[in-house]
Enzyme design. Structure first.
Site, PDB file in Angstrom:
ATOM      1  N   GLU A 103     -10.241   4.136   1.951  1.00 34.92           N
ATOM      2  CA  GLU A 103     -10.583   2.740   2.117  1.00 34.92           C
ATOM      3  C   GLU A 103     -11.116   2.654   3.411  1.00 34.92           C
ATOM      4  O   GLU A 103     -11.927   1.520   3.707  1.00 34.92           O
ATOM      5  CB  GLU A 103      -9.393   1.936   1.461  1.00 34.92           C
ATOM      6  N   ASP A 157      -6.451   2.752  -1.364  1.00 31.54           N
ATOM      7  CA  ASP A 157      -5.154   2.180  -1.566  1.00 31.54           C
ATOM      8  C   ASP A 157      -4.851   2.322  -3.292  1.00 31.54           C
ATOM      9  O   ASP A 157      -5.837   1.677  -3.939  1.00 31.54           O
ATOM     10  CB  ASP A 157      -5.087   0.852  -0.839  1.00 31.54           C
ATOM     11  N   TYR A 190       3.037   1.042   2.201  1.00 34.55           N
ATOM     12  CA  TYR A 190       2.004  -0.167   1.942  1.00 34.55           C
ATOM     13  C   TYR A 190       2.280  -1.373   1.769  1.00 34.55           C
ATOM     14  O   TYR A 190       3.206  -1.626   0.741  1.00 34.55           O
ATOM     15  CB  TYR A 190       1.178   0.457   0.509  1.00 34.55           C
TER      16      TYR A 190
END
Lengths: 720, 76
Positions: A11, A114, A324
């Protein structure tokens, strides 16, 4: 030898570098830079792995047939490279081209963005449009931290297919947001523009509208508030020379006469201890952090806005220091390796003692919260030591996450709470005290949790104590508190509008549009007008329940229970009549909006601080001859020549804050890529003049020097 | 019909106030009952003067207080 070539799409560039390093046999991937686009080449046995990255979304939704930026209504949409839609994204053309070039000779494709709706969609669109429909054969890596160990394990155990339903849910969300946002925003902006009273971007959307409605409703409650009186009893007793505040049995007394009666009956009275209630309260450890709890704790302890907390947390994630952050889970599964993380934390001196204590236990279990997220666990530290010096806000957020993580494994705290009932017939008073008997998790979560013990006098049942003082206090009910960015985000979450990834951004947009101002949020007249109009002509658009219903439908797409096309068709069916009805009243809407836009523009340029020379209004003026802006007096026509200089670059805002030295209103200058700067235009000018005096006089008088020094110390542009 | 306080268009033709001033007017009426109970005896002008000075009083409520002080017959 047959070499396999693999392309991994990440990403962000930082993530691509970490993935490439983790998968390279020598942890030293080769970096090639094609027209400013970094692509990493890792060697892994007989495999060559190219790792490239997106820069957020490379593809976005746009109209299929109408390219005009002001055209509405628009009912068709398609996905296009972002550079073909917005001028600011021109550099993405080269980025997409570089990815396409690498993709040509590749055998295997992997999406390593992600693992959430946005990440899945970013990877999906790149593989589909830039890699010649490779989405159909691509694989998926899933990880929650960027540590080498997890990245390697994620590569080995990757899923054989993309998470297409997640990507489709994301695609549908973007298409719905675009259809709502483009149509309604263009209509609002266009109808006001057609009145020929100046341009102003007016926007609303599927999430923006209901969020703004919360703010406007609260504003109305505050503006229409009528306080009512009530009375409280303030009383104290003394015991062994110490004074204790006691509470009256009723918190609020609605009538003055009644309150007076209590005071007169109890003045100098002797109270008798008639009962002692004691209990031990067990304070459970806190739940692990989900994003919104982290955002609200960061706001409470450091004053960081939700958007800032998220940005900092993302940097920490890319540095492999935390997991995350865009998660709504409050659960920590055992497979993250509790003990390993704690042992990692124990290597840092400031956490060594507490982390080792937990790590050395034979069995540990976190206090799991109720919220779940199928994609990621709660936010936790990886246990790795930072490889670079963290700036203070990053260090603060990391410390908060680490301490929260440790606290979730600790024992409950135990607190003895005692309540003494003191009587003077027919009234009862009470005295509350508490003592922490076991710190438990509080020790691990300091300074974010504290021991607020309150001492009690040593009194037994039957003991008699005189009232030292008693008086009634007149009070008034207060309006509900204003939202702040953190509480507004929680309200959005409770109402299930927006996603954990988008809520903070929506709040920022509402500020940028001039719909809200100040940290304790005030709705501007423009916001009130827009909500009034939408409420009158199309209440469905700003109905939080309707938006929440759409969110549910998108969750169903993700679960495979609804189709993207079905949800889009249903939405268009609802949106089309609303738009057509609004278009038929366009002139009426435009007139109302234009009026308020002009009023808001005017008020945004006018200071509430009066002109020091003639007490008229001061306003920001742009000189017709030089094009420069300055503060001028509206009493100019009556001969007032008061002016103050202004910075010539950046967007100016007049704040409600005042200068500590001269009480003049401070101004804020926002420039792209810089933090906002706040300064006092009046002190700035005085300082400039003081400097000139100092420069002209070789031996300045001491008084002038001290004024200049004082101003220099206090008035430089203050970082916000 | 236009709002008697701010001259904005009212929602219904028979309304005397716009929605915000209408709400403030209703709240003010309800507040009066509580103020009268609280202080025992209280005249309407006295109430309007005292509530108008409270910092908690909302902006729209202040506007309607001002209007009612200038037009006492509108308090019905």
């Amino acid at each position: 030898v047959d070499l396999i070539q693999t392309l991994i799409v990440c990403e962000k560039p930082d993530a691509a570098w970490r993935v490439a390093r983790a998968l390279d046999d020598d942890s030293d991937p080769r970096k090639t830079d094609t027209r400013g686009v970094p692509i990493y080449e890792s060697r892994r046995g007989k495999e060559t792995i190219f790792v490239c990255s997106a820069l957020g979304h490379l593809y976005a939704v746009d109209s299929k047939t109408h390219t005009g930026r002001r055209y509405y209504p628009v009912w068709d949409c398609t996905w296009k490279p972002k550079n073909a839609i917005e001028k600011e994204s021109a550099k993405l053309a080269g980025w997409i081209q570089a990815i396409s070039n690498v993709a040509r000779g590749v055998d295997r494709f992997i999406n390593a963005c992600d693992y959430d709706v946005e990440g899945s969609l970013i990877g999906y669109t790149i593989l589909r449009y830039a890699c010649n429909q490779a989405h159909s054969k691509a694989e998926r890596m899933k990880f929650s931290t960027m540590t080498e160990k997890e990245l390697q394990s994620s590569y080995k155990t990757r899923a054989p297919r993309l998470d297409v339903s997640q990507a489709l849910a994301g695609q549908c969300r973007h298409e719905l947001d675009w259809l709502y946002g483009i149509n309604l925003s263009r209509l609002l902006t266009g109808s006001a523009l057609k009145q020929n009273r100046g341009y102003s971007t007016l926007s609303t959307g599927r999430v923006q509208g209901p969020t703004l409605k919360f703010v406007v409703e609260r504003e109305e409650e505050i503006q229409c508030f009528a306080p009512t009186p009530f009375w409280t009893i303030d009383a104290t007793i003394t015991h062994n020379g110490q004074t204790f505040q006691i509470g009256f049995e009723r918190e609020k007394i609605p009538a003055l006469a009644e309150a007076r009666l209590v005071v007169s009956s109890c003045k100098s009275a002797i109270l008798e201890v008639v009962n002692i209630e004691s209990r031990t309260i067990r304070g459970a450890p806190p739940y692990p952090f989900d994003l919104s709890t982290l955002q609200s704790e960061a706001y409470r302890h450091f004053g960081f806005s939700p958007a800032r907390t998220l940005a900092i947390a993302e940097r920490l994630y890319l540095d492999a220091l935390i997991s995350y952050p865009r998660t709504s889970s409050q659960k920590l599964p055992p497979d993250i390796g509790y003990q390993d993380i704690l042992r990692g934390l124990a290597r840092r001196p400031q956490y060594a003692e507490l982390a080792s204590r937990l790590a050395n236990r034979t069995s540990i279990r976190p206090n799991q919260g109720p919220k779940q997220d199928s994609a990621h666990p709660a936010i936790y530290p990886t246990g790795e030591t930072p490889r670079r010096a963290l700036v203070q806000p990053e260090a603060n957020i990391l410390d908060l996450i680490i301490k929260r993580f440790m606290a979730t494994f600790a024992e409950p705290s135990l607190r003895d709470v005692t309540r003494l009932i003191l009587a003077k017939d027919p009234y009862n008073f009470f005295l509350k005290g508490s003592r922490l008997i076991e710190e438990g998790w509080i020790e691990y979560y300091r300074p974010y949790a504290s021991d607020d013990s309150q001492d009690l006098p040593n009194l037994k049942i039957g003991a008699k104590v005189p009232i030292k003082s008693i008086e009634l206090v007149e009070k008034f009910t207060e309006p509900p508190p204003r939202y702040n960015p953190s509480s507004l985000l929680h309200k959005m979450e409770d109402a299930n509008i927006g996603t954990k990834a988008t809520r903070a951004e929506v709040i920022e947009i509402l500020y940028r549009r001039g719909y809200m101002k100040e940290t304790r949020i005030r709705a501007t007249p423009l916001a009130q007008k827009i909500i009034t109009i939408l409420d009158r002509y199309c209440p469905l658009i700003i109905d939080p329940d309707f938006t929440a219903q759409l969110e549910n439908q998108m969750e169903k797409i993700q679960a495979g229970l609804e189709t993207r096309m079905g949800v889009l068709a249903q939405t268009l069916e609802q949106l089309r009549p609303v738009m057509l009805s609004l278009i038929s009243k366009e002139n009426e809407l435009g007139a109302q909006l234009a009026e308020i836009v002009v009023a808001q523009k005017k008020s945004s340029l006018t200071f509430s601080y009066p002109c020091p020379s003639c007490a008229s209004n001061l306003t920001i003026i742009r000189s017709r001859s030089s094009g420069k802006r300055f503060i001028g007096c509206t009493g100019f026509q009556n001969g007032c020549r008061f002016t103050l200089p202004l910075p010539q670059f950046g967007t100016l805002t007049i704040t409600q804050r005042t200068c500590k030295i001269c009480r003049f209103q401070l101004i804020m200058v926002r420039s792209k890529g810089r933090r906002p700067m706040i300064s006092c235009p009046r002190c700035y000018m005085t300082r400039s003049r003081s400097r000139q005096t100092v420069d002209n006089d070789p031996k300045p008088k001491q008084a002038t020097e001290s004024v200049a020094n004082n101003l220099l110390e206090v008035t430089p542009l203050v970082k916000n | 019909m236009k709002c008697l306080v701010c001259k904005e268009e009212t929602q219904k033709p028979q309304d005397r106030y716009c929605s915000e001033h209408g709400r403030a007017y209703e709240d003010l009426h309800q507040a009066f009952t509580k103020w009268a109970t609280g202080y025992g005896t209280l005249t309407i002008p006295e109430f309007l003067e005292r509530i108008g000075k409270r910092p908690e009083t909302g902006e729209k409520t202040r506007e309607i207080i001002q209007f009612l002080r200038e037009n006492p017959s509108r308090w019905t």
